[in-house]
Design a protein around this motif. Structure first.
Motif, short mmCIF file in Angstrom:
data_model
loop_
_atom_site.label_atom_id
_atom_site.label_comp_id
_atom_site.label_asym_id
_atom_site.label_seq_id
_atom_site.Cartn_x
_atom_site.Cartn_y
_atom_site.Cartn_z
N PRO A 251 32.27 64.57 31.64
CA PRO A 251 33.03 65.51 30.82
C PRO A 251 34.49 65.62 31.26
CG PRO A 251 31.77 66.74 32.42
CD PRO A 251 31.46 65.27 32.63
N THR A 252 34.82 65.07 32.43
CA THR A 252 36.22 65.09 32.86
C THR A 252 36.90 63.79 32.45
OG1 THR A 252 35.68 64.17 35.02
CG2 THR A 252 35.70 66.57 34.85
N LEU A 253 38.21 63.81 32.40
CA LEU A 253 38.98 62.63 32.02
C LEU A 253 39.12 61.70 33.22
CD1 LEU A 253 40.73 61.21 29.89
CD2 LEU A 253 42.66 62.48 30.80
N ARG A 254 38.79 60.42 33.02
CA ARG A 254 38.98 59.39 34.04
C ARG A 254 39.61 58.18 33.37
NH1 ARG A 254 33.30 58.30 36.29
NH2 ARG A 254 32.72 58.80 34.16
N GLU A 255 40.48 57.52 34.11
CA GLU A 255 41.14 56.33 33.61
C GLU A 255 40.99 55.19 34.59
OE1 GLU A 255 45.15 57.68 32.91
OE2 GLU A 255 44.62 58.45 30.93
N MET A 256 41.01 53.97 34.06
CA MET A 256 40.89 52.79 34.91
C MET A 256 41.63 51.64 34.24
SD MET A 256 37.43 50.68 35.97
CE MET A 256 36.84 51.88 37.15
N ARG A 257 42.30 50.83 35.07
CA ARG A 257 42.96 49.62 34.59
C ARG A 257 42.37 48.42 35.32
NH1 ARG A 257 49.27 49.20 33.93
NH2 ARG A 257 48.62 49.99 31.89
N ILE A 258 41.94 47.43 34.54
CA ILE A 258 41.42 46.18 35.08
C ILE A 258 42.38 45.08 34.64
CG2 ILE A 258 39.50 44.54 35.05
CD1 ILE A 258 37.68 46.97 34.30
N GLN A 259 42.89 44.30 35.60
CA GLN A 259 43.84 43.24 35.29
C GLN A 259 43.38 41.92 35.89
OE1 GLN A 259 47.11 45.71 37.05
NE2 GLN A 259 48.29 44.63 35.48
N ARG A 260 43.55 40.85 35.12
CA ARG A 260 43.29 39.52 35.66
C ARG A 260 44.44 39.17 36.59
NH1 ARG A 260 39.87 35.58 33.99
NH2 ARG A 260 39.58 36.54 31.94
N ALA A 261 44.12 38.66 37.76
CA ALA A 261 45.11 38.20 38.72
C ALA A 261 44.89 36.70 38.93
CB ALA A 261 44.95 38.95 40.05
N PRO A 262 45.87 35.99 39.48
CA PRO A 262 45.69 34.55 39.68
C PRO A 262 44.45 34.20 40.51
CG PRO A 262 47.97 35.16 40.04
CD PRO A 262 47.21 36.44 39.87
N ASP A 263 44.04 35.10 41.39
CA ASP A 263 42.91 34.81 42.28
C ASP A 263 41.82 35.89 42.19
OD1 ASP A 263 44.51 36.76 43.35
OD2 ASP A 263 44.42 36.00 45.40
N GLY A 264 41.56 36.39 40.98
CA GLY A 264 40.51 37.39 40.82
C GLY A 264 40.93 38.53 39.91
N TRP A 265 40.58 39.74 40.31
CA TRP A 265 40.82 40.92 39.49
C TRP A 265 41.44 42.03 40.31
CZ3 TRP A 265 39.91 40.52 34.33
CH2 TRP A 265 39.12 39.45 33.91
N LEU A 266 42.31 42.80 39.64
CA LEU A 266 42.86 44.02 40.21
C LEU A 266 42.26 45.20 39.45
CD1 LEU A 266 46.67 43.10 40.33
CD2 LEU A 266 45.00 42.92 42.19
N VAL A 267 41.85 46.23 40.17
CA VAL A 267 41.35 47.46 39.56
C VAL A 267 42.25 48.58 40.04
CG1 VAL A 267 39.41 49.04 39.33
CG2 VAL A 267 39.00 46.56 39.45
N ASP A 268 42.95 49.18 39.10
CA ASP A 268 43.95 50.21 39.42
C ASP A 268 44.93 49.71 40.48
OD1 ASP A 268 42.88 51.97 37.54
OD2 ASP A 268 41.49 52.84 39.00
N GLY A 269 45.30 48.43 40.37
CA GLY A 269 46.29 47.83 41.26
C GLY A 269 45.75 47.28 42.57
N ARG A 270 44.46 47.47 42.84
CA ARG A 270 43.86 47.00 44.10
C ARG A 270 43.04 45.74 43.86
NH1 ARG A 270 42.14 52.01 43.54
NH2 ARG A 270 39.99 51.30 43.43
N LYS A 271 43.15 44.77 44.76
CA LYS A 271 42.30 43.58 44.69
C LYS A 271 40.86 43.97 44.93
CE LYS A 271 43.60 39.33 45.84
NZ LYS A 271 43.98 38.16 46.61
N GLU A 272 39.98 43.33 44.17
CA GLU A 272 38.54 43.59 44.29
C GLU A 272 37.85 42.27 44.65
OE1 GLU A 272 36.90 46.39 44.24
OE2 GLU A 272 38.63 47.64 43.73
N PRO A 273 37.70 41.97 45.96
CA PRO A 273 37.12 40.69 46.38
C PRO A 273 35.70 40.46 45.87
CG PRO A 273 37.64 42.08 48.28
CD PRO A 273 38.11 42.80 47.08
#
Length: 176
Positions: free
Chosen positions: A63-85
């Protein structure tokens, strides 16, 4: 192009639009899920010319507001700007509340095959790698087989000329 999908297993509706942008395509959507775990969500999904995810911005109210950004990076994925190994082997995104992600997998595979998806569970926003297989059943008909998060789940899919799902057995159906 505008598409609407209704849920078949629980009450819910998605209003989706996709259009070209400067770097490929921009898909926007609003989802209202009125099932056991009710939530509202909107997303902006940026794709390259080949319909591969560049970035996915999620805005979830549950019921609360949450946001998330998933981005393709050259060597994987970034979630909210952090690398996710743990997600480095993921080839495409699978957002559990929409059949649009199946179109991305179908376009990526271009025929029968398997891939590892970056599975986004809703409404928890948990991210997991999940193996999936797609089998061709005939003209514009596919079989989806989950080999990961929901291992054992299978469903037949029918897509239109743009490879957008019009019927996802037991879960989603396109509506006028």
């Amino acid at each position: 192009m505008i598409r609407k999908w209704r849920r078949l297993d629980e009450a819910g509706l998605e209003v989706f639009q996709i259009a070209p942008d400067a770097e490929g395509f921009r898909a926007t959507s609003t989802i209202v899920h009125a099932g056991a775990e009710a939530f509202g969500m909107s997303y902006i999904w940026l794709l390259d010319q080949g319909w591969r995810t560049r970035q996915l911005d999620l805005r979830l109210s549950s019921p609360t507001l949450r946001e998330m950004r998933i981005q393709r990076a050259p060597d994987g994925w970034l979630v909210d700007g952090r690398k996710e190994p743990d997600l480095v082997d993921c080839e495409e995104v699978d957002l559990s509340a929409t059949p649009f992600c199946n179109s991305l997998a179908i376009r990526l595979l271009k025929g029968p095959g398997a891939l590892t998806a970056l599975y986004v569970d809703l409404p928890s926003l948990q991210l997991l790698p999940s193996r999936q297989r797609y089998e061709v059943l005939g003209d514009k008909r596919w079989r989806y087989v989950d080999l990961g998060v929901a291992e054992g789940f299978e469903a037949n899919l029918t897509v239109d000329q743009d490879d957008l799902v019009i019927d996802y057995e037991g879960l989603f159906k396109a509506v006028e």
